[in-house]
Motif scaffolding. Sequence first.
Motif, short mmCIF file in Angstrom:
data_model
loop_
_atom_site.label_atom_id
_atom_site.label_comp_id
_atom_site.label_asym_id
_atom_site.label_seq_id
_atom_site.Cartn_x
_atom_site.Cartn_y
_atom_site.Cartn_z
N ILE A 2 2.18 1.31 1.89
CA ILE A 2 3.49 0.77 1.52
C ILE A 2 3.63 0.67 0.01
CG2 ILE A 2 4.97 -1.28 1.68
CD1 ILE A 2 3.77 -1.78 4.47
N ILE A 3 2.55 0.19 -0.65
CA ILE A 3 2.58 0.07 -2.11
C ILE A 3 2.73 1.44 -2.77
CG2 ILE A 3 1.25 -0.61 -4.14
CD1 ILE A 3 -0.01 -2.82 -2.41
N CYS A 4 1.92 2.42 -2.30
CA CYS A 4 1.97 3.77 -2.87
C CYS A 4 3.35 4.39 -2.66
CB CYS A 4 0.90 4.66 -2.24
SG CYS A 4 -0.79 4.26 -2.74
N HIS A 5 3.91 4.22 -1.47
CA HIS A 5 5.23 4.77 -1.18
C HIS A 5 6.28 4.18 -2.11
CE1 HIS A 5 8.56 6.40 1.12
NE2 HIS A 5 9.09 5.19 1.17
N THR A 6 6.19 2.88 -2.34
CA THR A 6 7.14 2.21 -3.23
C THR A 6 6.98 2.69 -4.67
OG1 THR A 6 7.05 0.24 -1.80
CG2 THR A 6 7.98 -0.04 -4.02
#
Length: 269
Positions: free
Chosen positions: A28-32
């Motif tokens: 989720i962090i990487c996608h954001t």
Amino acid sequence: METIQEILNFSVGSFSVGNVIAAIVIFIICHTVIKALMIPIEKILEHMKIEPTLCGFLRTVIKVLLDFVAVCIIADSIGIPIASLLAVLGMFAVAIALSVQGALSNLANGVMLLVAKPFKAGDYVEAGGVEGVINEINLLCTKVVTVDNKDIFVPNSEVAGGKITNFSSEKLRRVDIAVRAGYNNDTETVKKALREAITATPNVLTDPAPFARVSGYKEYAVEYTVRAWTESANYWDVYFNLMENISKAYAANGVNGAVPGMNIYMKEK
């Protein structure tokens, strides 16, 4: 807390629930982060004012690279050795490259054409053994529309690997026509007729000045070269109109065309 700890520590092989949850959070962090990074990157690409096709390709390449980094980070968080992952992906990439090496060659040459810009959509060119108007330039092939309205898709490897002649890149273009007249014609009369034909042709520029002079002596005729400058968009109109006007000027000035002949001399015995 002990129950939660036990759940997090529950594992199958080298994978644990805690690692999976951590991987989801990292995903989720990487996608954001990737989504946030792509916004200024796209603005930079738009500011560079490069071809839309190349812009889309660069955007895709950057996105793939960022996704690849994210996959490596996630794989490391769940206990997958990155070295092993890179080895597998490397073998997979080599296999794909070998199976589509022709397409990769076209892709590389397509990028080169979009960067070097030897022509653009709308230009009249001769490239890859085809002559016509460039309709579209993509990463694998170039679409050319011929003068008889045929769509020809030329692989970029053939376009970039050969000579490219761009007839539209310059504002002005010179019309060169070689004509002949018989030896029985007066040279000044023929040149006068050619100058009249040039004057009668629309869209011929006076600067640079037109040219009509003797350029050669052939077996049965004198050759004359006619040169006239015009705007590139008017080239073919000037060419064909000038050819017709030369014929009319020849007739009006009594100039005889070049007709093969033979003189036979008979000697009485």
